[in-house]
Motif scaffolding. Structure first.
Motif, mmCIF file in Angstrom:
data_model
loop_
_atom_site.group_PDB
_atom_site.id
_atom_site.type_symbol
_atom_site.label_atom_id
_atom_site.label_comp_id
_atom_site.label_asym_id
_atom_site.label_seq_id
_atom_site.Cartn_x
_atom_site.Cartn_y
_atom_site.Cartn_z
ATOM 1 N N PHE A 56 0.887 -1.189 0.169
ATOM 2 C CA PHE A 56 0.069 0.027 0.020
ATOM 3 C C PHE A 56 0.981 1.211 -0.003
ATOM 4 C CE2 PHE A 56 -3.387 2.804 0.813
ATOM 5 C CZ PHE A 56 -3.093 3.585 1.984
ATOM 6 N N VAL A 57 0.599 2.274 -0.881
ATOM 7 C CA VAL A 57 1.249 3.513 -0.896
ATOM 8 C C VAL A 57 0.434 4.833 -0.440
ATOM 9 C CG1 VAL A 57 2.293 5.068 -2.544
ATOM 10 C CG2 VAL A 57 2.620 2.714 -2.947
ATOM 11 N N ALA A 58 -0.832 4.879 -0.734
ATOM 12 C CA ALA A 58 -1.540 5.883 -0.425
ATOM 13 C C ALA A 58 -2.919 5.802 -0.551
ATOM 14 C CB ALA A 58 -1.149 7.353 -1.186
ATOM 15 N N VAL A 92 6.516 6.324 2.370
ATOM 16 C CA VAL A 92 6.432 7.396 1.455
ATOM 17 C C VAL A 92 5.837 8.573 2.396
ATOM 18 C CG1 VAL A 92 5.951 5.805 -0.334
ATOM 19 C CG2 VAL A 92 3.969 6.883 0.584
ATOM 20 N N LYS A 93 5.515 8.606 3.448
ATOM 21 C CA LYS A 93 4.961 9.637 4.168
ATOM 22 C C LYS A 93 5.889 10.862 4.121
ATOM 23 C CE LYS A 93 2.485 8.616 7.619
ATOM 24 N NZ LYS A 93 1.970 7.984 8.877
ATOM 25 N N GLY A 94 5.286 12.148 3.846
ATOM 26 C CA GLY A 94 6.186 13.361 3.621
ATOM 27 C C GLY A 94 7.124 13.442 2.121
ATOM 28 N N ARG A 95 6.896 12.587 1.316
ATOM 29 C CA ARG A 95 7.425 12.368 0.208
ATOM 30 C C ARG A 95 6.449 12.435 -1.141
ATOM 31 N NH1 ARG A 95 10.624 8.685 -1.653
ATOM 32 N NH2 ARG A 95 9.883 7.145 -0.514
ATOM 33 N N PHE A 96 5.236 11.761 -0.806
ATOM 34 C CA PHE A 96 4.223 11.580 -1.998
ATOM 35 C C PHE A 96 2.995 12.266 -1.319
ATOM 36 C CE2 PHE A 96 5.876 6.876 -3.669
ATOM 37 C CZ PHE A 96 7.118 7.546 -3.812
ATOM 38 N N THR A 97 2.205 12.620 -2.409
ATOM 39 C CA THR A 97 0.949 13.162 -2.212
ATOM 40 C C THR A 97 -0.197 12.652 -2.851
ATOM 41 O OG1 THR A 97 2.007 15.354 -1.386
ATOM 42 C CG2 THR A 97 -0.463 15.494 -2.059
ATOM 43 N N ILE A 98 -1.033 12.247 -2.532
ATOM 44 C CA ILE A 98 -2.323 11.847 -3.050
ATOM 45 C C ILE A 98 -3.390 12.781 -3.233
ATOM 46 C CG2 ILE A 98 -3.307 10.449 -1.449
ATOM 47 C CD1 ILE A 98 -4.333 8.491 -3.407
ATOM 48 N N ARG A 132 -7.221 14.052 -5.833
ATOM 49 C CA ARG A 132 -7.955 13.692 -6.783
ATOM 50 C C ARG A 132 -8.991 14.835 -7.353
ATOM 51 N NH1 ARG A 132 -11.943 9.428 -3.796
ATOM 52 N NH2 ARG A 132 -13.171 9.694 -5.912
ATOM 53 N N ASP A 133 -9.584 14.784 -8.499
ATOM 54 C CA ASP A 133 -10.466 15.776 -9.030
ATOM 55 C C ASP A 133 -11.742 15.051 -9.488
ATOM 56 O OD1 ASP A 133 -11.837 17.571 -10.717
ATOM 57 O OD2 ASP A 133 -10.056 18.295 -11.843
ATOM 58 N N ASN A 134 -12.567 14.996 -8.644
ATOM 59 C CA ASN A 134 -13.892 14.447 -8.942
ATOM 60 C C ASN A 134 -14.719 14.710 -10.222
ATOM 61 O OD1 ASN A 134 -13.559 12.699 -6.607
ATOM 62 N ND2 ASN A 134 -14.840 13.772 -5.211
ATOM 63 N N GLY A 135 -14.308 16.084 -10.399
ATOM 64 C CA GLY A 135 -15.005 16.610 -11.847
ATOM 65 C C GLY A 135 -14.430 15.935 -12.837
ATOM 66 N N LYS A 136 -13.337 15.533 -13.027
ATOM 67 C CA LYS A 136 -12.667 15.010 -14.199
ATOM 68 C C LYS A 136 -12.271 13.284 -14.002
ATOM 69 C CE LYS A 136 -9.777 18.833 -15.229
ATOM 70 N NZ LYS A 136 -8.502 19.581 -15.296
ATOM 71 N N GLY A 137 -12.586 12.871 -12.656
ATOM 72 C CA GLY A 137 -12.601 11.390 -12.653
ATOM 73 C C GLY A 137 -11.074 10.997 -12.584
ATOM 74 N N MET A 138 -10.207 11.755 -11.904
ATOM 75 C CA MET A 138 -8.740 11.600 -11.993
ATOM 76 C C MET A 138 -8.094 11.448 -10.642
ATOM 77 S SD MET A 138 -7.684 11.591 -15.240
ATOM 78 C CE MET A 138 -6.060 11.793 -15.020
ATOM 79 N N VAL A 139 -7.196 10.690 -10.257
ATOM 80 C CA VAL A 139 -6.328 10.803 -9.237
ATOM 81 C C VAL A 139 -5.054 10.808 -9.636
ATOM 82 C CG1 VAL A 139 -5.816 9.033 -7.140
ATOM 83 C CG2 VAL A 139 -8.317 8.786 -8.192
ATOM 84 N N TYR A 140 -4.383 11.523 -8.579
ATOM 85 C CA TYR A 140 -2.825 11.689 -8.906
ATOM 86 C C TYR A 140 -1.912 11.096 -7.632
ATOM 87 C CZ TYR A 140 -5.347 14.914 -12.209
ATOM 88 O OH TYR A 140 -6.023 15.364 -13.075
ATOM 89 N N LEU A 141 -0.748 10.891 -8.109
ATOM 90 C CA LEU A 141 0.051 10.657 -7.014
ATOM 91 C C LEU A 141 1.358 11.419 -7.235
ATOM 92 C CD1 LEU A 141 0.692 8.796 -4.594
ATOM 93 C CD2 LEU A 141 2.013 7.434 -5.863
ATOM 94 N N GLN A 142 1.647 12.554 -6.551
ATOM 95 C CA GLN A 142 2.903 13.312 -6.663
ATOM 96 C C GLN A 142 4.175 12.636 -5.827
ATOM 97 O OE1 GLN A 142 3.270 16.145 -8.792
ATOM 98 N NE2 GLN A 142 5.413 15.609 -8.150
ATOM 99 N N MET A 143 4.892 12.262 -6.429
ATOM 100 C CA MET A 143 6.036 11.832 -6.267
ATOM 101 C C MET A 143 7.396 12.610 -5.993
ATOM 102 S SD MET A 143 5.688 7.637 -7.218
ATOM 103 C CE MET A 143 6.210 8.024 -8.947
ATOM 104 N N SER A 144 7.915 12.683 -4.816
ATOM 105 C CA SER A 144 9.135 13.549 -4.967
ATOM 106 C C SER A 144 10.333 13.027 -4.107
ATOM 107 C CB SER A 144 8.897 15.051 -4.163
ATOM 108 O OG SER A 144 8.552 14.895 -2.828
ATOM 109 N N SER A 145 11.581 13.526 -4.011
ATOM 110 C CA SER A 145 12.545 12.669 -3.589
ATOM 111 C C SER A 145 12.753 11.199 -3.722
ATOM 112 C CB SER A 145 12.640 13.065 -1.626
ATOM 113 O OG SER A 145 12.782 14.447 -1.725
ATOM 114 N N LEU A 146 12.637 10.795 -4.871
ATOM 115 C CA LEU A 146 12.498 9.540 -5.218
ATOM 116 C C LEU A 146 13.857 8.736 -4.736
ATOM 117 C CD1 LEU A 146 10.354 9.997 -8.472
ATOM 118 C CD2 LEU A 146 9.873 8.427 -6.258
ATOM 119 N N LYS A 147 13.675 7.422 -4.488
ATOM 120 C CA LYS A 147 14.579 6.593 -4.145
ATOM 121 C C LYS A 147 14.531 5.399 -4.884
ATOM 122 C CE LYS A 147 14.032 8.045 0.779
ATOM 123 N NZ LYS A 147 13.481 7.708 2.133
ATOM 124 N N PRO A 148 15.637 4.702 -4.954
ATOM 125 C CA PRO A 148 15.880 3.460 -5.740
ATOM 126 C C PRO A 148 14.812 2.585 -5.040
ATOM 127 C CG PRO A 148 18.026 4.305 -5.337
ATOM 128 C CD PRO A 148 17.055 4.946 -4.490
#
Length: 128
Positions: A47-49, A64-70, A72-88
Motif C-alpha cells: 500500500f502506498v496511499a 512514503v509519508k512526507g514525500r508522496f501526495t495523493i 483527486r479531481d472528482n469533476g474529471k474522474g482523476m486521481v494523482y500521486l505526486q512523488m518527490s525525493s524518489l529513492k531506488p
C-alpha cells in the motif's frame, strides 16, 4: 464495468519527482475511495496511499509519508500521486485502485481485498 488507466511512469534519477495519473471510468466516482499500491520483486505488493471520496482525508504508508501526495479531481474522474525525493526502493509497478465507500476505510485502506477495481499498472524506475 469500471476501468482504471494509469500513466506517468518512467525512468528517473534519485531525488527526482514524478506525477502519476489515474483516469477512472467508475460510476459514482466521488463515492469511491481511491488508492495507490505498488509491486516490486523484492517487496511484493505494498500500500502506498489512499484518499476518501471527498478528498478530505488521505493516508500514506510510512515509507512514503512526507514525500508522496495523493489528490483527486472528482469533476474529471482523476486521481494523482505526486512523488518527490524518489529513492531506488521506490522502483515498482504502481497500481491505481478503487473501492466503493466504506466507513471502515481508515482501517482497511492498506488491504488489497478492500479494492474492487485495479488498473494495469505503470512502471516507475529510480536510477542511482
Amino acid at each position: 464495468q469500471a476501468q482504471l488507466v494509469e500513466s506517468g511512469g518512467g525512468l528517473v534519477q534519485v531525488g527526482s519527482s514524478l506525477r502519476l495519473s489515474c483516469a477512472a471510468s467508475v460510476r459514482m466516482f466521488s463515492d469511491h475511495n481511491m488508492g495507490w499500491f505498488r509491486h516490486s520483486p523484492g517487496k511484493g505488493r505494498e500500500f502506498v496511499a489512499g484518499i476518501v471520496g471527498s478528498g478530505m482525508h488521505t493516508y500514506y504508508s510510512d515509507s512514503v509519508k512526507g514525500r508522496f501526495t495523493i489528490t483527486r479531481d472528482n469533476g474529471k474522474g482523476m486521481v494523482y500521486l505526486q512523488m518527490s525525493s524518489l529513492k531506488p526502493e521506490d522502483s515498482a509497478v504502481y497500481y491505481c485502485t478503487a473501492a466503493y465507500y466504506s466507513s471502515n476505510y481508515y482501517i482497511t485502506k492498506a488491504v488489497p481485498a478492500t479494492y474492487s477495481y485495479w488498473g494495469q499498472g505503470t512502471q516507475v524506475t529510480v536510477s542511482s
